[in-house]
Structures are given as structure tokens and as C-alpha cells.
Design a protein around this motif. Structure first.
Motif, PDB file in Angstrom:
ATOM      1  N   PRO A 189       0.827  -1.216   0.000  1.00 54.31           N
ATOM      2  CA  PRO A 189       0.000   0.000   0.000  1.00 54.31           C
ATOM      3  C   PRO A 189       0.858   1.263   0.000  1.00 54.31           C
ATOM      4  CG  PRO A 189       0.001  -1.034   2.170  1.00 54.31           C
ATOM      5  CD  PRO A 189       0.697  -1.987   1.255  1.00 54.31           C
ATOM      6  N   ARG A 190       0.423   2.221  -0.792  1.00 49.17           N
ATOM      7  CA  ARG A 190       1.103   3.523  -0.848  1.00 49.17           C
ATOM      8  C   ARG A 190       0.466   4.478   0.143  1.00 49.17           C
ATOM      9  NH1 ARG A 190       3.740   0.058  -4.269  1.00 49.17           N
ATOM     10  NH2 ARG A 190       4.816   1.139  -5.960  1.00 49.17           N
ATOM     11  N   GLU A 191       1.277   5.346   0.684  1.00 48.84           N
ATOM     12  CA  GLU A 191       0.824   6.365   1.633  1.00 48.84           C
ATOM     13  C   GLU A 191       1.051   7.739   1.017  1.00 48.84           C
ATOM     14  OE1 GLU A 191      -0.196   7.557   5.827  1.00 48.84           O
ATOM     15  OE2 GLU A 191      -0.230   5.612   4.811  1.00 48.84           O
ATOM     16  N   ASP A 192       0.091   8.637   1.171  1.00 46.90           N
ATOM     17  CA  ASP A 192       0.264  10.014   0.718  1.00 46.90           C
ATOM     18  C   ASP A 192       1.191  10.728   1.691  1.00 46.90           C
ATOM     19  OD1 ASP A 192       0.115  12.546  -0.287  1.00 46.90           O
ATOM     20  OD2 ASP A 192      -1.976  12.895   0.272  1.00 46.90           O
ATOM     21  N   ALA A 193       2.344  11.143   1.212  1.00 45.56           N
ATOM     22  CA  ALA A 193       3.321  11.803   2.074  1.00 45.56           C
ATOM     23  C   ALA A 193       3.258  13.318   1.967  1.00 45.56           C
ATOM     24  CB  ALA A 193       4.734  11.329   1.729  1.00 45.56           C
ATOM     25  N   GLY A 194       2.368  13.843   1.147  1.00 48.86           N
ATOM     26  CA  GLY A 194       2.304  15.275   0.928  1.00 48.86           C
ATOM     27  C   GLY A 194       3.237  15.697  -0.187  1.00 48.86           C
ATOM     28  N   VAL A 231       9.271   5.342   3.300  1.00 45.04           N
ATOM     29  CA  VAL A 231      10.323   5.652   2.343  1.00 45.04           C
ATOM     30  C   VAL A 231       9.731   5.945   0.968  1.00 45.04           C
ATOM     31  CG1 VAL A 231      12.125   4.412   3.572  1.00 45.04           C
ATOM     32  CG2 VAL A 231      10.687   3.176   1.949  1.00 45.04           C
ATOM     33  N   TYR A 232      10.362   6.824   0.267  1.00 45.64           N
ATOM     34  CA  TYR A 232       9.917   7.328  -1.026  1.00 45.64           C
ATOM     35  C   TYR A 232       9.812   6.188  -2.039  1.00 45.64           C
ATOM     36  CZ  TYR A 232      10.297  10.119  -5.366  1.00 45.64           C
ATOM     37  OH  TYR A 232      10.100  10.683  -6.595  1.00 45.64           O
ATOM     38  N   VAL A 233       8.635   6.052  -2.696  1.00 47.19           N
ATOM     39  CA  VAL A 233       8.458   4.954  -3.645  1.00 47.19           C
ATOM     40  C   VAL A 233       9.378   5.103  -4.857  1.00 47.19           C
ATOM     41  CG1 VAL A 233       6.077   4.474  -2.965  1.00 47.19           C
ATOM     42  CG2 VAL A 233       6.521   6.111  -4.801  1.00 47.19           C
ATOM     43  N   GLY A 234       9.734   6.345  -5.192  1.00 45.96           N
ATOM     44  CA  GLY A 234      10.619   6.545  -6.336  1.00 45.96           C
ATOM     45  C   GLY A 234      11.999   5.967  -6.106  1.00 45.96           C
ATOM     46  N   GLN A 235      12.536   6.143  -4.902  1.00 45.63           N
ATOM     47  CA  GLN A 235      13.840   5.604  -4.559  1.00 45.63           C
ATOM     48  C   GLN A 235      13.881   5.344  -3.059  1.00 45.63           C
ATOM     49  OE1 GLN A 235      17.452   6.748  -6.530  1.00 45.63           O
ATOM     50  NE2 GLN A 235      16.453   8.535  -7.366  1.00 45.63           N
ATOM     51  N   PRO A 236      13.465   4.149  -2.610  1.00 47.31           N
ATOM     52  CA  PRO A 236      13.520   3.857  -1.172  1.00 47.31           C
ATOM     53  C   PRO A 236      14.931   4.012  -0.604  1.00 47.31           C
ATOM     54  CG  PRO A 236      12.288   2.171  -2.334  1.00 47.31           C
ATOM     55  CD  PRO A 236      12.910   3.033  -3.383  1.00 47.31           C
ATOM     56  N   ILE A 237      15.922   3.672  -1.444  1.00 50.46           N
ATOM     57  CA  ILE A 237      17.313   3.815  -1.033  1.00 50.46           C
ATOM     58  C   ILE A 237      18.044   4.612  -2.102  1.00 50.46           C
ATOM     59  CG2 ILE A 237      19.481   2.592  -0.591  1.00 50.46           C
ATOM     60  CD1 ILE A 237      17.565   2.249   1.639  1.00 50.46           C
ATOM     61  N   TYR A 238      18.693   5.677  -1.699  1.00 50.39           N
ATOM     62  CA  TYR A 238      19.519   6.436  -2.627  1.00 50.39           C
ATOM     63  C   TYR A 238      20.876   5.753  -2.687  1.00 50.39           C
ATOM     64  CZ  TYR A 238      21.237  10.408  -5.258  1.00 50.39           C
ATOM     65  OH  TYR A 238      21.723  11.214  -6.250  1.00 50.39           O
ATOM     66  N   ARG A 244      24.393   3.330   0.606  1.00 53.54           N
ATOM     67  CA  ARG A 244      22.928   3.404   0.619  1.00 53.54           C
ATOM     68  C   ARG A 244      22.462   4.355   1.713  1.00 53.54           C
ATOM     69  NH1 ARG A 244      21.282  -2.612   1.471  1.00 53.54           N
ATOM     70  NH2 ARG A 244      23.167  -2.978   0.300  1.00 53.54           N
ATOM     71  N   GLN A 245      21.469   5.147   1.400  1.00 50.29           N
ATOM     72  CA  GLN A 245      20.919   6.107   2.350  1.00 50.29           C
ATOM     73  C   GLN A 245      19.412   6.137   2.165  1.00 50.29           C
ATOM     74  OE1 GLN A 245      23.114   7.543   4.352  1.00 50.29           O
ATOM     75  NE2 GLN A 245      21.725   8.777   5.544  1.00 50.29           N
ATOM     76  N   PRO A 246      18.612   5.902   3.211  1.00 53.64           N
ATOM     77  CA  PRO A 246      17.159   5.907   3.037  1.00 53.64           C
ATOM     78  C   PRO A 246      16.625   7.297   2.715  1.00 53.64           C
ATOM     79  CG  PRO A 246      17.726   5.766   5.357  1.00 53.64           C
ATOM     80  CD  PRO A 246      19.013   5.628   4.596  1.00 53.64           C
ATOM     81  N   VAL A 247      15.677   7.357   1.789  1.00 53.67           N
ATOM     82  CA  VAL A 247      14.997   8.609   1.451  1.00 53.67           C
ATOM     83  C   VAL A 247      13.656   8.596   2.182  1.00 53.67           C
ATOM     84  CG1 VAL A 247      14.120  10.084  -0.392  1.00 53.67           C
ATOM     85  CG2 VAL A 247      16.156   8.678  -0.776  1.00 53.67           C
ATOM     86  N   ILE A 248      13.607   9.208   3.358  1.00 53.53           N
ATOM     87  CA  ILE A 248      12.435   9.175   4.235  1.00 53.53           C
ATOM     88  C   ILE A 248      11.547  10.382   3.957  1.00 53.53           C
ATOM     89  CG2 ILE A 248      11.655   9.124   6.640  1.00 53.53           C
ATOM     90  CD1 ILE A 248      14.485   8.131   7.376  1.00 53.53           C
ATOM     91  N   LEU A 249      10.250  10.130   3.838  1.00 49.10           N
ATOM     92  CA  LEU A 249       9.310  11.227   3.636  1.00 49.10           C
ATOM     93  C   LEU A 249       8.474  11.531   4.873  1.00 49.10           C
ATOM     94  CD1 LEU A 249       7.972  10.716  -0.007  1.00 49.10           C
ATOM     95  CD2 LEU A 249      10.037  11.882   0.808  1.00 49.10           C
ATOM     96  N   ARG A 274       7.058  14.951   9.040  1.00 48.84           N
ATOM     97  CA  ARG A 274       6.266  15.123   7.817  1.00 48.84           C
ATOM     98  C   ARG A 274       7.085  15.951   6.839  1.00 48.84           C
ATOM     99  NH1 ARG A 274       4.098  20.305   8.018  1.00 48.84           N
ATOM    100  NH2 ARG A 274       4.217  21.291  10.076  1.00 48.84           N
ATOM    101  N   VAL A 275       6.904  15.692   5.570  1.00 41.51           N
ATOM    102  CA  VAL A 275       7.661  16.406   4.555  1.00 41.51           C
ATOM    103  C   VAL A 275       7.030  17.773   4.313  1.00 41.51           C
ATOM    104  CG1 VAL A 275       6.380  15.403   2.620  1.00 41.51           C
ATOM    105  CG2 VAL A 275       8.714  16.221   2.280  1.00 41.51           C
ATOM    106  N   VAL A 276       7.854  18.814   4.232  1.00 47.44           N
ATOM    107  CA  VAL A 276       7.352  20.162   3.946  1.00 47.44           C
ATOM    108  C   VAL A 276       7.917  20.702   2.637  1.00 47.44           C
ATOM    109  CG1 VAL A 276       6.863  20.791   6.336  1.00 47.44           C
ATOM    110  CG2 VAL A 276       9.157  21.155   5.435  1.00 47.44           C
TER     111      VAL A 276
END
Length: 310
Positions: A189-194, A231-238, A244-249, A274-276
Motif C-alpha cells: 500500500p502507498r501512503e500520501d506523504a504530501g 520511504v519514497y516509492v521513487g527511490q527507497p534507497i539512494y 545506501r541512504q534511506p529517502v524518508i518522507l 512530515r515532509v514540507v
């Protein structure tokens, strides 16, 4: 001073991310045959904030003010002039600005605490800013810096003046060899991160992997106080050359079962991020990865009036 104040402010929020998210995501490195994740060429910028609970903040402030008054020999029972609830509710107790661009990475973190100033004859409330930062190239080194902690600045008996420490970090920052596997997000499931972006909860990623291993997947129960990051669906890990570095939203969790952390509200503020601001593919100014940018960030005032932060 108050060991209680040190207990509340000393833990670094970055340690929690490293332990709770990086380790569990590392455990998701796919089984034999999984596709390798390519190097990530796109620049990514993530700016997150985390607020605390007003009631918990007031509990923590009350304990600190009473301790400050006791040290100064002030009378007990005088009303505490709390900042308005609206100000406390909007206060970013935790803030992080992260930049990813190939080998370059920059992280600017701020932890804020409302506390009585021991330099004040009346224990006046102030806002303390504790900052840490890292800039540079993850596989060849960079520069790191920190300011003095709130516990050092607001020690009721021997408060120290603000100070900035900056030093070279020779690197490599994390692993820079070997393969990094892509993660299977299908069916999660995807979550809306803003900011028009979606993310997947780390607990769901872990649950799917455990299911493939024949272990019953367990989602995060809503009533539990577990820490979870999305974590960002586009790139969970940069990824760059194995680093590797997690891309947290965003994040979620609570601290109700830990009375000390709940009183300070710092852990809740860190967890519930939360992402701003967010961008993916927009060029990042080279200056954001420079030592001069790190120094300018750390040189900001360490003690300000309450209400002067996001």
C-alpha cells in the motif's frame, strides 16, 4: 545540573534512524537473483519537520522550571508563563534538510527544546537549538559539525556558552563497494506523504520480505508505539557505488510508554515527521554541499525567544 534534563536531551535523533530504519532496510537486501539497484543519478531534496504533543511539552517544561527555581532558591508554586498552546503545537522540535546528488550528500539537523534559561534570574523560558550537520562526498569524505547540546548550554549550575565544533570526516561514509539490491514494492500500500509524493512504510517492506521467507508478516498495530518510517516509492534507497541512504518522507510512532521521553516530547517530535519540501530531479546548488554552508548553518543563534522557529 539536573541529570533528568541531560537524559531528555542527550540522545541524538540520528541514532534512532540508523538503528530503526537503515538496519531493517539493509535486512531487505533481496535474495539471490534480485536485481541490482543502479546508481541514483537524480538529485533529491527532502525537508522534514516533526512537532511534539503540547501536553507532554508542558509536563517537561514544568519539571525543568521547578528544578531551575530550586537551584536558584526561588519560591515554589509561582505560575509558569507557558508559551501559547498554538506556538507550542507548531514548534518544530525536530527538523532535517537532506540533499542527495550522486556522490554528494548533505544533512542539516536541528533539535529544539523549550527550557528555563539558567542565565535568567527568574528562569525565563527560552528556545534551545541543537544542530548537527554533514556535507561532502559519501565515498571520499566530507565535513561534519555540531553545536553544544541543550544539556551543556542550560546546565542550571554551570551553563556553558554556545560553541561550534567542525572537523573533517575522512570517509568513506558508509559502504562504498559491493552490490545494492532493488526492493520489491509491488502490492504494498502507498501512503500520501504530501507534496504530491507517495511512500511505503518500512514495516510493510519488512513484512513482505519475512513472508517470502516463510515467516508470518506482521503489520504495525495502530495501538503500539513502534517507530516506523515511510520511504519514497521513487527511490527507497539512494544509491551511489554501494553506499545506501534511506529517502524518508514521513514517520509515525509515539513515546507514551516512556515517561521521560514523553515529558520532553522530543522522541515523539522526531518520530512523527512530515515532509514540507520535496524535489526529485531539480538541480541542487553546489553550495549546499560545501563547508561554508555547513558553517553558516551551525553558526545560527543557539538560544532564542520561543516562537522564533518553524
Amino acid at each position: 545540573m539536573n541529570s533528568l534534563f541531560r537524559r531528555r536531551t542527550a540522545p541524538s535523533p540520528g541514532r534512532l534512524a540508523g538503528a530503526a530504519l537503515v538496519a531493517s532496510l539493509a535486512s531487505l537486501a533481496g535474495p539471490a537473483g534480485a536485481a541490482d539497484a543502479p546508481n541514483s543519478p537524480r538529485p533529491i531534496h527532502v525537508h522534514r519537520l516533526g512537532e511534539g504533543r503540547v501536553d507532554a511539552m508542558k509536563e517537561g517544561i514544568t519539571v525543568l522550571v521547578e528544578s531551575c527555581r530550586m537551584v536558584k532558591g526561588l519560591p515554589d508554586g509561582a505560575p509558569i508563563l507557558f508559551p501559547p498552546d498554538g506556538v507550542l503545537a507548531k514548534l518544530a522540535l525536530y527538523e532535517i534538510d537532506e540533499y542527495f546528488d550522486g556522490e554528494q550528500w548533505a544533512s542539516y539537523q536541528t533539535v529544539r527544546t523549550v527550557a528555563p534559561d539558567p542565565r535568567s534570574a527568574t528562569c525565563e523560558l527560552k528556545l534551545v537549538h541543537q544542530r548537527t550537520a554533514w556535507v561532502g562526498r559519501v565515498c571520499s569524505g566530507g565535513t561534519k559539525g555540531r553545536t553544544r547540546s541543550a544539556g551543556e548550554l542550560f546546565d542550571f549550575r554551570h551553563p556553558l556558552p554556545p560553541k561550534v565544533d567542525i572537523e573533517a570526516d575522512p570517509g568513506p561514509h558508509g559502504s562504498c563497494d559491493g552490490h545494492v539490491h532493488a526492493y520489491d514494492l509491488d502490492g504494498l500500500p502507498r501512503e500520501d506523504a504530501g507534496e504530491g509524493r507517495q511512500c511505503v512504510w518500512n514495516s510493510a517492506l519488512l513484512g513482505k520480505t519475512l513472508g517470502k521467507l516463510g515467516m508470518p508478516p506482521k503489520g504495525r498495530a495502530a495501538e503500539r508505539s513502534d517507530v516506523d518510517f515511510c520511504v519514497y516509492v521513487g527511490q527507497p534507497i539512494y544509491v551511489f557505488n554501494g553506499h545506501r541512504q534511506p529517502v524518508i518522507l514521513k514517520g509515525r510512532g509515539d513515546a507514551k510508554r516512556d515517561a521521560i521521553d514523553a515529558a520532553a516530547s522530543a522522541r515523539t517530535g522526531y518520530v512523527n515527521q512530515r515532509v514540507v519540501e520535496f524535489s526529485d530531479g531539480t538541480p541542487i546548488p553546489e553550495a549546499r554541499f560545501s563547508e561554508s554552508s555547513l558553517r553558516a548553518f551551525l553558526d545560527q543563534p543557539a538560544i532564542t525567544a520561543v516562537g522564533t522557529a518553524p
